[in-house]
Design a protein around this motif. Structure first.
Motif, PDB file in Angstrom:
ATOM      1  N   GLY A   1       0.771  -1.235   0.000  1.00 26.29           N
ATOM      2  CA  GLY A   1       0.000   0.000   0.000  1.00 26.29           C
ATOM      3  C   GLY A   1       0.800   1.282   0.000  1.00 26.29           C
ATOM      4  N   ARG A   2       1.256   1.701  -1.148  1.00 30.68           N
ATOM      5  CA  ARG A   2       2.069   2.902  -1.255  1.00 30.68           C
ATOM      6  C   ARG A   2       1.299   4.096  -1.820  1.00 30.68           C
ATOM      7  NH1 ARG A   2       7.522   2.935  -1.052  1.00 30.68           N
ATOM      8  NH2 ARG A   2       8.500   1.013  -0.428  1.00 30.68           N
ATOM      9  N   GLY A   3      -0.005   3.992  -2.014  1.00 23.96           N
ATOM     10  CA  GLY A   3      -0.765   5.107  -2.560  1.00 23.96           C
ATOM     11  C   GLY A   3      -0.763   5.122  -4.075  1.00 23.96           C
ATOM     12  N   ALA A   4      -1.071   6.286  -4.642  1.00 18.16           N
ATOM     13  CA  ALA A   4      -1.198   6.415  -6.103  1.00 18.16           C
ATOM     14  C   ALA A   4       0.165   6.328  -6.774  1.00 18.16           C
ATOM     15  CB  ALA A   4      -1.870   7.735  -6.450  1.00 18.16           C
ATOM     16  N   PRO A   5       0.281   5.509  -7.819  1.00 23.02           N
ATOM     17  CA  PRO A   5       1.560   5.369  -8.513  1.00 23.02           C
ATOM     18  C   PRO A   5       1.807   6.524  -9.489  1.00 23.02           C
ATOM     19  CG  PRO A   5      -0.076   4.007  -9.578  1.00 23.02           C
ATOM     20  CD  PRO A   5      -0.733   4.616  -8.362  1.00 23.02           C
ATOM     21  N   LEU A   6       3.077   6.723  -9.820  1.00 24.39           N
ATOM     22  CA  LEU A   6       3.465   7.661 -10.870  1.00 24.39           C
ATOM     23  C   LEU A   6       2.981   7.143 -12.224  1.00 24.39           C
ATOM     24  CD1 LEU A   6       5.229  10.027 -12.023  1.00 24.39           C
ATOM     25  CD2 LEU A   6       7.054   8.331 -12.216  1.00 24.39           C
TER      26      LEU A   6
ATOM     27  N   VAL B   1       6.006  -3.139  -7.062  1.00 20.06           N
ATOM     28  CA  VAL B   1       6.299  -1.766  -7.460  1.00 20.06           C
ATOM     29  C   VAL B   1       7.799  -1.544  -7.551  1.00 20.06           C
ATOM     30  CG1 VAL B   1       4.170  -0.822  -6.460  1.00 20.06           C
ATOM     31  CG2 VAL B   1       6.260  -0.816  -5.101  1.00 20.06           C
ATOM     32  N   LEU B   2       8.167  -0.624  -8.446  1.00 18.81           N
ATOM     33  CA  LEU B   2       9.524  -0.101  -8.510  1.00 18.81           C
ATOM     34  C   LEU B   2       9.515   1.230  -7.776  1.00 18.81           C
ATOM     35  CD1 LEU B   2      10.252  -0.878 -12.247  1.00 18.81           C
ATOM     36  CD2 LEU B   2      11.399  -1.903 -10.275  1.00 18.81           C
ATOM     37  N   VAL B   3      10.464   1.429  -6.886  1.00 15.57           N
ATOM     38  CA  VAL B   3      10.520   2.639  -6.073  1.00 15.57           C
ATOM     39  C   VAL B   3      11.581   3.575  -6.655  1.00 15.57           C
ATOM     40  CG1 VAL B   3      10.856   3.577  -3.752  1.00 15.57           C
ATOM     41  CG2 VAL B   3       9.818   1.308  -4.047  1.00 15.57           C
ATOM     42  N   LEU B   4      11.150   4.794  -6.969  1.00 17.24           N
ATOM     43  CA  LEU B   4      12.052   5.789  -7.536  1.00 17.24           C
ATOM     44  C   LEU B   4      12.879   6.455  -6.445  1.00 17.24           C
ATOM     45  CD1 LEU B   4       9.547   7.440 -10.038  1.00 17.24           C
ATOM     46  CD2 LEU B   4      11.133   5.549 -10.457  1.00 17.24           C
ATOM     47  N   GLU B   5      13.964   7.093  -6.854  1.00 17.61           N
ATOM     48  CA  GLU B   5      14.856   7.773  -5.900  1.00 17.61           C
ATOM     49  C   GLU B   5      14.122   8.810  -5.052  1.00 17.61           C
ATOM     50  OE1 GLU B   5      19.250   8.085  -7.698  1.00 17.61           O
ATOM     51  OE2 GLU B   5      17.704   9.010  -8.978  1.00 17.61           O
ATOM     52  N   ASP B   6      13.100   9.455  -5.634  1.00 20.06           N
ATOM     53  CA  ASP B   6      12.381  10.503  -4.899  1.00 20.06           C
ATOM     54  C   ASP B   6      11.228   9.960  -4.053  1.00 20.06           C
ATOM     55  OD1 ASP B   6      10.401   9.917  -6.747  1.00 20.06           O
ATOM     56  OD2 ASP B   6      10.476  11.864  -7.756  1.00 20.06           O
ATOM     57  N   GLY B   7      11.099   8.615  -3.975  1.00 22.05           N
ATOM     58  CA  GLY B   7      10.071   8.001  -3.144  1.00 22.05           C
ATOM     59  C   GLY B   7       8.793   7.639  -3.875  1.00 22.05           C
ATOM     60  N   ARG B   8       8.582   8.216  -5.058  1.00 23.55           N
ATOM     61  CA  ARG B   8       7.403   7.822  -5.828  1.00 23.55           C
ATOM     62  C   ARG B   8       7.599   6.392  -6.315  1.00 23.55           C
ATOM     63  NH1 ARG B   8       6.932  12.299 -10.305  1.00 23.55           N
ATOM     64  NH2 ARG B   8       9.166  11.932 -10.291  1.00 23.55           N
ATOM     65  N   HIS B   9       6.537   5.816  -6.848  1.00 27.71           N
ATOM     66  CA  HIS B   9       6.655   4.428  -7.300  1.00 27.71           C
ATOM     67  C   HIS B   9       5.913   4.203  -8.603  1.00 27.71           C
ATOM     68  CE1 HIS B   9       2.754   4.221  -5.298  1.00 27.71           C
ATOM     69  NE2 HIS B   9       2.520   3.119  -6.001  1.00 27.71           N
ATOM     70  N   VAL B  10       6.270   3.085  -9.254  1.00 31.83           N
ATOM     71  CA  VAL B  10       5.680   2.650 -10.514  1.00 31.83           C
ATOM     72  C   VAL B  10       5.112   1.255 -10.287  1.00 31.83           C
ATOM     73  CG1 VAL B  10       6.216   1.948 -12.879  1.00 31.83           C
ATOM     74  CG2 VAL B  10       7.283   4.009 -11.921  1.00 31.83           C
TER      75      VAL B  10
END
Length: 160
Positions: A12-17, A57-66
């Motif tokens: 549960g990481r919220g809305a993805p990029l 999910v893939l986690v981006l450097e800025d904390g957002r995810h895909v």
């Protein structure tokens, strides 16, 4: 953008990029440029190779995810007469080291389409159907000994 970590589905990481859809053999990644469904490029740059599953999910450097989605693939759906027959079919597939998804709820096996294997399975009495579906085969016994494949702090205490 760079993805430097991953997480398993259900965290549960919220809305993805965005979202990327990949076949099962494309979901084993360490370093690769991926194009999301909206055309955005993301460089996957992980410290070690990981096998991503549908919903991970893939986690981006800025904390957002895909979000990672499993692409539909050309598969053989295999059904057996009974549990004993199903176990025998599993043995024959495993003896050939074929990627195989066991769908317990549907009482079926899924493998990539292969006319030679299809003929063998029909000879063994299996019922076959050609389908298109996402494919998430079981990992081999030696794939990730001793763990679930990633080593980082999720920020909360839980067990897999």
């Amino acid at each position: 953008m760079r993805a430097t970590d991953h997480d398993h589905k259900g965290h549960g990481r919220g809305a993805p990029l965005g979202r990327v859809t990949l076949a099962h053999d494309e979901r084993t990644l360490r370093r690769k440029l991926l194009t999301l469904e909206d055309g955005t490029d993301v460089l996957v740059d992980l410290p070690q190779t990981v096998k991503l599953e549908d919903g991970d999910v893939l986690v981006l450097e800025d904390g957002r995810h895909v979000d990672v989605a499993a692409a539909p693939e050309a598969l053989l759906e295999i059904r057996a007469r009974d549990t004993e027959h199903l176990m025998a079919l599993c043995w024959h597939l495993g003896n050939r080291h074929l990627p195989c998804q066991i769908d317990y709820a549907g009482a079926r096996l899924l493998i990539g389409r292969d006319h030679v294997i299809a003929a063998m399975l029909e000879g063994l009495g299996a019922t076959l159907a050609e389908i298109e579906a996402p494919f998430s085969p079981l990992r081999g016994a030696y794939h990730e000994a001793g763990g679930h494949g990633h080593h980082h702090d999720h920020g909360h205490d839980h067990h897999h």
